[in-house]
Write an enzyme that holds these catalytic residues in place. Structure first.
Site, PDB file in Angstrom:
ATOM      1  N   SER A  97      86.835  48.927  55.212  1.00 34.24           N
ATOM      2  CA  SER A  97      86.313  47.988  54.200  1.00 34.24           C
ATOM      3  C   SER A  97      85.263  47.134  54.890  1.00 34.24           C
ATOM      4  O   SER A  97      85.603  46.291  55.726  1.00 34.24           O
ATOM      5  CB  SER A  97      87.427  47.084  53.676  1.00 34.24           C
ATOM      6  OG  SER A  97      88.499  47.834  53.198  1.00 34.24           O
ATOM      7  N   LYS A 172      85.622  47.887  46.348  1.00 34.51           N
ATOM      8  CA  LYS A 172      86.717  47.382  47.184  1.00 34.51           C
ATOM      9  C   LYS A 172      86.734  45.842  47.187  1.00 34.51           C
ATOM     10  O   LYS A 172      87.795  45.221  47.174  1.00 34.51           O
ATOM     11  CB  LYS A 172      86.565  47.930  48.607  1.00 34.51           C
ATOM     12  CG  LYS A 172      87.542  47.380  49.632  1.00 34.51           C
ATOM     13  CD  LYS A 172      88.988  47.785  49.371  1.00 34.51           C
ATOM     14  CE  LYS A 172      89.917  47.161  50.411  1.00 34.51           C
ATOM     15  NZ  LYS A 172      91.322  47.471  50.189  1.00 34.51           N
ATOM     16  N   LYS A 240      88.200  38.424  56.255  1.00 34.30           N
ATOM     17  CA  LYS A 240      86.990  39.246  56.443  1.00 34.30           C
ATOM     18  C   LYS A 240      86.486  39.779  55.093  1.00 34.30           C
ATOM     19  O   LYS A 240      85.300  39.690  54.777  1.00 34.30           O
ATOM     20  CB  LYS A 240      87.351  40.390  57.406  1.00 34.30           C
ATOM     21  CG  LYS A 240      86.305  41.431  57.664  1.00 34.30           C
ATOM     22  CD  LYS A 240      86.465  42.686  56.845  1.00 34.30           C
ATOM     23  CE  LYS A 240      87.765  43.419  57.010  1.00 34.30           C
ATOM     24  NZ  LYS A 240      87.861  44.659  56.254  1.00 34.30           N
TER      25      LYS A 240
HETATM   26  P1  NAD Z   1      93.758  47.938  62.537  1.00 36.86           P
HETATM   27  O1  NAD Z   1      93.196  46.772  63.245  1.00 36.86           O
HETATM   28  O2  NAD Z   1      95.230  48.159  62.523  1.00 36.86           O
HETATM   29  O3  NAD Z   1      93.068  49.307  63.056  1.00 36.86           O
HETATM   30  C1  NAD Z   1      91.740  49.397  63.507  1.00 36.86           C
HETATM   31  C2  NAD Z   1      91.719  50.397  64.657  1.00 36.86           C
HETATM   32  O4  NAD Z   1      90.368  50.603  65.059  1.00 36.86           O
HETATM   33  C3  NAD Z   1      92.493  49.925  65.883  1.00 36.86           C
HETATM   34  O5  NAD Z   1      93.492  50.869  66.222  1.00 36.86           O
HETATM   35  C4  NAD Z   1      91.427  49.804  66.976  1.00 36.86           C
HETATM   36  O6  NAD Z   1      91.915  50.176  68.250  1.00 36.86           O
HETATM   37  C5  NAD Z   1      90.384  50.781  66.469  1.00 36.86           C
HETATM   38  N1  NAD Z   1      89.033  50.515  66.998  1.00 36.86           N
HETATM   39  C6  NAD Z   1      88.301  49.380  66.901  1.00 36.86           C
HETATM   40  N2  NAD Z   1      87.108  49.538  67.482  1.00 36.86           N
HETATM   41  C7  NAD Z   1      87.079  50.810  67.951  1.00 36.86           C
HETATM   42  C8  NAD Z   1      86.097  51.579  68.641  1.00 36.86           C
HETATM   43  N3  NAD Z   1      84.902  51.068  68.975  1.00 36.86           N
HETATM   44  N4  NAD Z   1      86.402  52.851  68.972  1.00 36.86           N
HETATM   45  C9  NAD Z   1      87.598  53.389  68.637  1.00 36.86           C
HETATM   46  N5  NAD Z   1      88.562  52.702  67.979  1.00 36.86           N
HETATM   47  C10 NAD Z   1      88.293  51.440  67.630  1.00 36.86           C
HETATM   48  O7  NAD Z   1      93.220  47.813  61.015  1.00 36.86           O
HETATM   49  P2  NAD Z   1      93.801  48.532  59.703  1.00 36.86           P
HETATM   50  O8  NAD Z   1      94.803  47.635  59.060  1.00 36.86           O
HETATM   51  O9  NAD Z   1      94.123  49.959  59.991  1.00 36.86           O
HETATM   52  O10 NAD Z   1      92.485  48.451  58.775  1.00 36.86           O
HETATM   53  C11 NAD Z   1      91.359  49.306  58.964  1.00 36.86           C
HETATM   54  C12 NAD Z   1      90.406  49.097  57.786  1.00 36.86           C
HETATM   55  O11 NAD Z   1      91.084  49.424  56.561  1.00 36.86           O
HETATM   56  C13 NAD Z   1      89.934  47.633  57.652  1.00 36.86           C
HETATM   57  O12 NAD Z   1      88.603  47.614  57.234  1.00 36.86           O
HETATM   58  C14 NAD Z   1      90.846  47.081  56.571  1.00 36.86           C
HETATM   59  O13 NAD Z   1      90.265  45.993  55.872  1.00 36.86           O
HETATM   60  C15 NAD Z   1      91.051  48.306  55.680  1.00 36.86           C
HETATM   61  N6  NAD Z   1      92.287  48.323  54.888  1.00 36.86           N
HETATM   62  C16 NAD Z   1      93.481  47.948  55.453  1.00 36.86           C
HETATM   63  C17 NAD Z   1      94.638  47.956  54.665  1.00 36.86           C
HETATM   64  C18 NAD Z   1      95.974  47.530  55.219  1.00 36.86           C
HETATM   65  O14 NAD Z   1      96.908  47.325  54.430  1.00 36.86           O
HETATM   66  N7  NAD Z   1      96.121  47.397  56.536  1.00 36.86           N
HETATM   67  C19 NAD Z   1      94.578  48.367  53.333  1.00 36.86           C
HETATM   68  C20 NAD Z   1      93.356  48.781  52.806  1.00 36.86           C
HETATM   69  C21 NAD Z   1      92.208  48.757  53.594  1.00 36.86           C
END
Ligand code: NAD
Length: 295
Positions: A97, A172, A240
């Site tokens: 997102s 979104k 965010k």
């Molecule tokens: P998270 O922080 O758990 O996961 C992000 C991952 O990206 C981490 O494992 C991190 O190590 C990895 N990462 C960051 N920079 C990196 C790089 N340069 N190279 C490789 N890996 C890298 O976040 P999340 O909860 O999984 O959310 C991810 C996205 O999905 C966000 O944009 C969030 O807003 C969206 N989202 C989350 C949810 C939820 O319920 N958690 C629901 C819908 C949408």
């Protein structure tokens, strides 16, 4: 079957990647944390690569599931990024997102290398990521959407093409405004009930089948009453998203007064040290005001 790259194996990316494995895709994965890589690779034919460039050497379709716009920009356009090695025709499906404007800028950089890009954020949170029943909202060229539609349905129960690049993230943002305002309303209403001496569990049972019923009420009210604020969707990620919503709203002349109010509640939680908790911790904002727990 095409080899798929998957970058970002956090709360959401991990189960989504696992569902691609279950559907028969072979994966090349990348994450900043080795434990996340191991958790996915033990589930099927997958191996890891150190960065976006290494992933793009192997994969024709690359999914990214990263926190925010700067992370996606770095992984796609930065040093060691996807565009260093991607062949013309490679498809990047960014399911993070991020700001719609950032999605448009990153797509432009992709287009210069004849790489196609969709923005395809999701709704449903970790439970639906695990079940493979996410709602997926997609922006970008329809012919690219058609090419990856089947793959998206391995992770979600619906994938809707919402328009040109950026339209997925605009959709979104609309979703995130509704969710944030709804959680705040549930917190406010349940606090009223508790302060007035009515058991919130009975309030939940009484209203969940009526017009106030919602997926948010069903998912978040029990968490508030159990005082279980384990994420889920973190307060800081919702900050965010609302930042992106406020920026986008101001840019297109659409005032967002409700969003601005809930944003300040979330900022209070962040300042109080609850940024890594689930957004259902909005209940804590009202608990701080009244000195009463919702339970
Ligand atoms: P998270 O922080 O758990 O996961 C992000 C991952 O990206 C981490 O494992 C991190 O190590 C990895 N990462 C960051 N920079 C990196 C790089 N340069 N190279 C490789 N890996 C890298 O976040 P999340 O909860 O999984 O959310 C991810 C996205 O999905 C966000 O944009 C969030 O807003 C969206 N989202 C989350 C949810 C939820 O319920 N958690 C629901 C819908 C949408």
């Amino acid at each position: 079957m095409k080899k798929v790259g998957f970058i970002g194996l956090g709360i959401m990316g991990k189960p989504m990647a696992r569902n691609l494995l279950k559907a028969g895709y072979e994966l090349v994965v990348c994450d900043s944390h080795q434990s996340n890589i191991d958790a996915v690779c033990e589930g099927g034919p997958a191996h890891s690569a150190p960065n976006g460039a290494a992933v793009a050497r192997e994969a024709e379709v690359i999914v990214t599931m990263l926190p925010n716009s700067p992370n996606v920009r770095a992984v796609v356009c930065g040093p060691g990024g996807i565009l260093e090695t991607a062949r013309p025709g490679t498809i990047v499906v960014d399911m993070s997102s991020i700001a719609p404007l950032a999605a448009q800028e990153i797509e432009k950089a992709c287009r210069e290398k004849e790489v196609r890009m969709l923005d395809a954020p999701v709704s449903g949170g970790e439970p639906k990521a695990i079940d493979g029943t996410l709602s997926i909202m997609v922006g970008g060229d329809k012919d690219v959407f058609d090419q990856v539609y089947e793959m998206l349905l391995a992770m979600g129960s619906s994938a809707v093409h919402c328009g040109a690049i950026g339209a997925g993230n605009t959709t979104k943002l609309a979703n995130q405004i509704i969710v944030a305002a709804n959680i705040a309303a549930v917190s406010e209403a349940f606090m009223l009930a508790v302060r007035a001496g009515v058991d919130p569990h009975l309030v939940f049972d009484a209203i969940k089948g009526g017009l106030a019923g919602s997926a948010v009420l069903n998912a978040k009210a029990p968490m508030m009453m159990d005082r279980n604020f384990a994420p889920g969707f973190r307060v800081d990620l919702h900050i965010k998203d609302l930042n992106n919503a406020l920026d986008t709203g101001h840019g297109v002349g659409s005032p967002l007064p409700l969003t601005a109010t809930v944003m300040e509640m979330l900022q209070t939680l962040h300042a109080d040290g609850y940024g890594r908790e689930d957004h259902s911790a909005l209940a804590r904002y009202y608990e701080k005001l009244t000195g009463t727990l919702i339970q």
